[in-house]
Motif scaffolding. Structure first.
Motif, PDB file in Angstrom:
ATOM      1  N   THR A   1      -6.654   2.174  -6.887  1.00  0.00           N
ATOM      2  CA  THR A   1      -7.988   2.628  -7.226  1.00  0.00           C
ATOM      3  C   THR A   1      -8.419   1.968  -8.521  1.00  0.00           C
ATOM      4  OG1 THR A   1      -7.090   4.521  -8.412  1.00  0.00           O
ATOM      5  CG2 THR A   1      -7.669   4.862  -6.103  1.00  0.00           C
ATOM      6  N   GLY A   2      -9.661   2.192  -8.873  1.00  0.00           N
ATOM      7  CA  GLY A   2     -10.166   1.604 -10.120  1.00  0.00           C
ATOM      8  C   GLY A   2     -10.426   0.131  -9.925  1.00  0.00           C
ATOM      9  N   THR A   3      -9.986  -0.678 -10.884  1.00  0.00           N
ATOM     10  CA  THR A   3     -10.232  -2.113 -10.799  1.00  0.00           C
ATOM     11  C   THR A   3      -9.396  -2.721  -9.689  1.00  0.00           C
ATOM     12  OG1 THR A   3      -8.502  -2.591 -12.403  1.00  0.00           O
ATOM     13  CG2 THR A   3     -10.726  -2.251 -13.260  1.00  0.00           C
ATOM     14  N   LYS A   4      -9.973  -3.686  -9.026  1.00  0.00           N
ATOM     15  CA  LYS A   4      -9.291  -4.364  -7.937  1.00  0.00           C
ATOM     16  C   LYS A   4      -8.286  -5.348  -8.509  1.00  0.00           C
ATOM     17  CE  LYS A   4     -10.384  -7.088  -3.814  1.00  0.00           C
ATOM     18  NZ  LYS A   4      -9.035  -7.499  -3.683  1.00  0.00           N
ATOM     19  N   LEU A   5      -7.065  -5.272  -8.003  1.00  0.00           N
ATOM     20  CA  LEU A   5      -6.031  -6.197  -8.432  1.00  0.00           C
ATOM     21  C   LEU A   5      -6.114  -7.500  -7.656  1.00  0.00           C
ATOM     22  CD1 LEU A   5      -2.867  -3.958  -8.789  1.00  0.00           C
ATOM     23  CD2 LEU A   5      -4.184  -5.005 -10.598  1.00  0.00           C
ATOM     24  N   ARG A   6      -5.834  -8.555  -8.328  1.00  0.00           N
ATOM     25  CA  ARG A   6      -5.816  -9.870  -7.707  1.00  0.00           C
ATOM     26  C   ARG A   6      -4.751  -9.887  -6.614  1.00  0.00           C
ATOM     27  NH1 ARG A   6      -5.878 -15.382 -11.209  1.00  0.00           N
ATOM     28  NH2 ARG A   6      -6.426 -16.728  -9.495  1.00  0.00           N
ATOM     29  N   ASN A   7      -5.030 -10.515  -5.496  1.00  0.00           N
ATOM     30  CA  ASN A   7      -4.130 -10.691  -4.347  1.00  0.00           C
ATOM     31  C   ASN A   7      -3.978  -9.453  -3.470  1.00  0.00           C
ATOM     32  OD1 ASN A   7      -3.343 -13.302  -5.373  1.00  0.00           O
ATOM     33  ND2 ASN A   7      -1.853 -12.287  -6.676  1.00  0.00           N
ATOM     34  N   ILE A   8      -4.492  -8.318  -3.876  1.00  0.00           N
ATOM     35  CA  ILE A   8      -4.272  -7.074  -3.140  1.00  0.00           C
ATOM     36  C   ILE A   8      -5.528  -6.736  -2.334  1.00  0.00           C
ATOM     37  CG2 ILE A   8      -3.627  -4.641  -3.304  1.00  0.00           C
ATOM     38  CD1 ILE A   8      -1.479  -6.602  -4.300  1.00  0.00           C
ATOM     39  N   GLY A   9      -5.404  -6.911  -1.018  1.00  0.00           N
ATOM     40  CA  GLY A   9      -6.513  -6.616  -0.119  1.00  0.00           C
ATOM     41  C   GLY A   9      -6.530  -5.155   0.276  1.00  0.00           C
ATOM     42  N   PRO A  10      -7.461  -4.783   1.140  1.00  0.00           N
ATOM     43  CA  PRO A  10      -7.611  -3.382   1.528  1.00  0.00           C
ATOM     44  C   PRO A  10      -6.363  -2.795   2.198  1.00  0.00           C
ATOM     45  CG  PRO A  10      -9.416  -4.714   2.419  1.00  0.00           C
ATOM     46  CD  PRO A  10      -8.479  -5.633   1.739  1.00  0.00           C
ATOM     47  N   LYS A  11      -5.736  -3.565   3.072  1.00  0.00           N
ATOM     48  CA  LYS A  11      -4.556  -3.056   3.771  1.00  0.00           C
ATOM     49  C   LYS A  11      -3.397  -2.853   2.794  1.00  0.00           C
ATOM     50  CE  LYS A  11      -1.923  -4.080   7.947  1.00  0.00           C
ATOM     51  NZ  LYS A  11      -1.794  -5.039   9.039  1.00  0.00           N
ATOM     52  N   SER A  12      -3.148  -3.833   1.946  1.00  0.00           N
ATOM     53  CA  SER A  12      -2.072  -3.714   0.955  1.00  0.00           C
ATOM     54  C   SER A  12      -2.357  -2.572  -0.012  1.00  0.00           C
ATOM     55  CB  SER A  12      -1.920  -5.018   0.176  1.00  0.00           C
ATOM     56  OG  SER A  12      -1.567  -6.074   1.040  1.00  0.00           O
ATOM     57  N   ALA A  13      -3.608  -2.432  -0.411  1.00  0.00           N
ATOM     58  CA  ALA A  13      -3.975  -1.343  -1.319  1.00  0.00           C
ATOM     59  C   ALA A  13      -3.720   0.012  -0.666  1.00  0.00           C
ATOM     60  CB  ALA A  13      -5.436  -1.474  -1.740  1.00  0.00           C
ATOM     61  N   ALA A  14      -4.022   0.116   0.628  1.00  0.00           N
ATOM     62  CA  ALA A  14      -3.786   1.372   1.344  1.00  0.00           C
ATOM     63  C   ALA A  14      -2.287   1.673   1.412  1.00  0.00           C
ATOM     64  CB  ALA A  14      -4.379   1.298   2.746  1.00  0.00           C
ATOM     65  N   TRP A  15      -1.479   0.663   1.679  1.00  0.00           N
ATOM     66  CA  TRP A  15      -0.029   0.849   1.702  1.00  0.00           C
ATOM     67  C   TRP A  15       0.470   1.332   0.348  1.00  0.00           C
ATOM     68  CZ3 TRP A  15       1.688  -4.384   4.308  1.00  0.00           C
ATOM     69  CH2 TRP A  15       1.431  -4.325   5.670  1.00  0.00           C
ATOM     70  N   LEU A  16      -0.014   0.704  -0.709  1.00  0.00           N
ATOM     71  CA  LEU A  16       0.419   1.081  -2.056  1.00  0.00           C
ATOM     72  C   LEU A  16       0.017   2.517  -2.382  1.00  0.00           C
ATOM     73  CD1 LEU A  16      -0.349  -2.275  -3.876  1.00  0.00           C
ATOM     74  CD2 LEU A  16       1.918  -1.334  -3.381  1.00  0.00           C
ATOM     75  N   ARG A  17      -1.200   2.905  -1.992  1.00  0.00           N
ATOM     76  CA  ARG A  17      -1.619   4.292  -2.215  1.00  0.00           C
ATOM     77  C   ARG A  17      -0.712   5.259  -1.456  1.00  0.00           C
ATOM     78  NH1 ARG A  17      -6.710   1.988  -1.673  1.00  0.00           N
ATOM     79  NH2 ARG A  17      -6.872   2.699   0.482  1.00  0.00           N
ATOM     80  N   GLN A  18      -0.331   4.880  -0.233  1.00  0.00           N
ATOM     81  CA  GLN A  18       0.525   5.750   0.585  1.00  0.00           C
ATOM     82  C   GLN A  18       1.877   6.003  -0.066  1.00  0.00           C
ATOM     83  OE1 GLN A  18       0.210   7.383   3.516  1.00  0.00           O
ATOM     84  NE2 GLN A  18      -1.937   6.860   3.731  1.00  0.00           N
ATOM     85  N   VAL A  19       2.358   5.051  -0.878  1.00  0.00           N
ATOM     86  CA  VAL A  19       3.668   5.220  -1.517  1.00  0.00           C
ATOM     87  C   VAL A  19       3.534   5.657  -2.971  1.00  0.00           C
ATOM     88  CG1 VAL A  19       4.816   3.637   0.061  1.00  0.00           C
ATOM     89  CG2 VAL A  19       3.911   2.763  -2.100  1.00  0.00           C
ATOM     90  N   GLY A  20       2.337   6.105  -3.358  1.00  0.00           N
ATOM     91  CA  GLY A  20       2.150   6.689  -4.681  1.00  0.00           C
ATOM     92  C   GLY A  20       1.810   5.725  -5.793  1.00  0.00           C
ATOM     93  N   LEU A  21       1.483   4.496  -5.459  1.00  0.00           N
ATOM     94  CA  LEU A  21       1.105   3.509  -6.472  1.00  0.00           C
ATOM     95  C   LEU A  21      -0.411   3.325  -6.399  1.00  0.00           C
ATOM     96  CD1 LEU A  21       4.011   0.995  -5.834  1.00  0.00           C
ATOM     97  CD2 LEU A  21       3.847   2.716  -7.632  1.00  0.00           C
ATOM     98  N   ARG A  22      -1.098   3.971  -7.326  1.00  0.00           N
ATOM     99  CA  ARG A  22      -2.549   4.019  -7.253  1.00  0.00           C
ATOM    100  C   ARG A  22      -3.255   3.200  -8.325  1.00  0.00           C
ATOM    101  NH1 ARG A  22      -0.679   8.408  -4.807  1.00  0.00           N
ATOM    102  NH2 ARG A  22      -1.828   9.225  -3.048  1.00  0.00           N
ATOM    103  N   THR A  23      -2.551   2.824  -9.370  1.00  0.00           N
ATOM    104  CA  THR A  23      -3.190   2.084 -10.462  1.00  0.00           C
ATOM    105  C   THR A  23      -2.347   0.868 -10.834  1.00  0.00           C
ATOM    106  OG1 THR A  23      -2.025   3.303 -12.196  1.00  0.00           O
ATOM    107  CG2 THR A  23      -4.121   4.241 -11.428  1.00  0.00           C
TER     108      THR A  23
END
Length: 123
Positions: free
Chosen positions: A2-24
């Motif tokens: 969430t928040g600022t978009k990280l370089r290289n991290i698309g929507p699918k990867s971001a969703a995976w990261l959120r699912q495992v508790g990595l939100r920032t």
């Protein structure tokens, strides 16, 4: 994420990261690329190694394809070492040999036919 978009991290990867508790970005920095990759894999997702490189690139603020080959090799060694220490995933038994059990039923107790025997007797 969430928040600022990280370089290289698309929507699918971001969703995976959120699912495992990595939100920032701070969450990702706290665990590192290898641990984040392991968490995604252990959650049941099927990321390619490109995600590992993308996570490292996000931490270094560079495109994942610009990671030097020696750094990629270091990431793979670190991943292999960390993955070897993990217990098998919960809820799924470790893969084992496949066995077949045959049971006899009453109708199966008669003489069996061979491959070339005919069911009506001799021809």
């Amino acid at each position: 994420m969430t928040g600022t978009k990280l370089r290289n991290i698309g929507p699918k990867s971001a969703a995976w990261l959120r699912q495992v508790g990595l939100r920032t970005q701070e969450d990702l920095e706290g665990v590192g690329a290898v641990e984040a990759f392991i968490r995604v894999k252990r959650a049941g997702f099927r990321p390619s190694l490109n995600l590992l490189y993308a996570l490292e690139g996000a931490l270094l603020d560079c495109h994942w394809q610009q990671l030097p080959e020696d750094r990629r090799a270091e990431l793979l060694v670190a991943y292999d070492a960390a993955a070897a220490l993990l217990p098998p995933p919960r809820g799924r038994p470790a893969a084992g040999p496949v066995t077949t059990t045959h049971t006899e039923r009453e109708e199966d107790t008669g003489p069996s036919l061979n491959l070339f025997d005919s069911p009506g007797g001799e021809d």
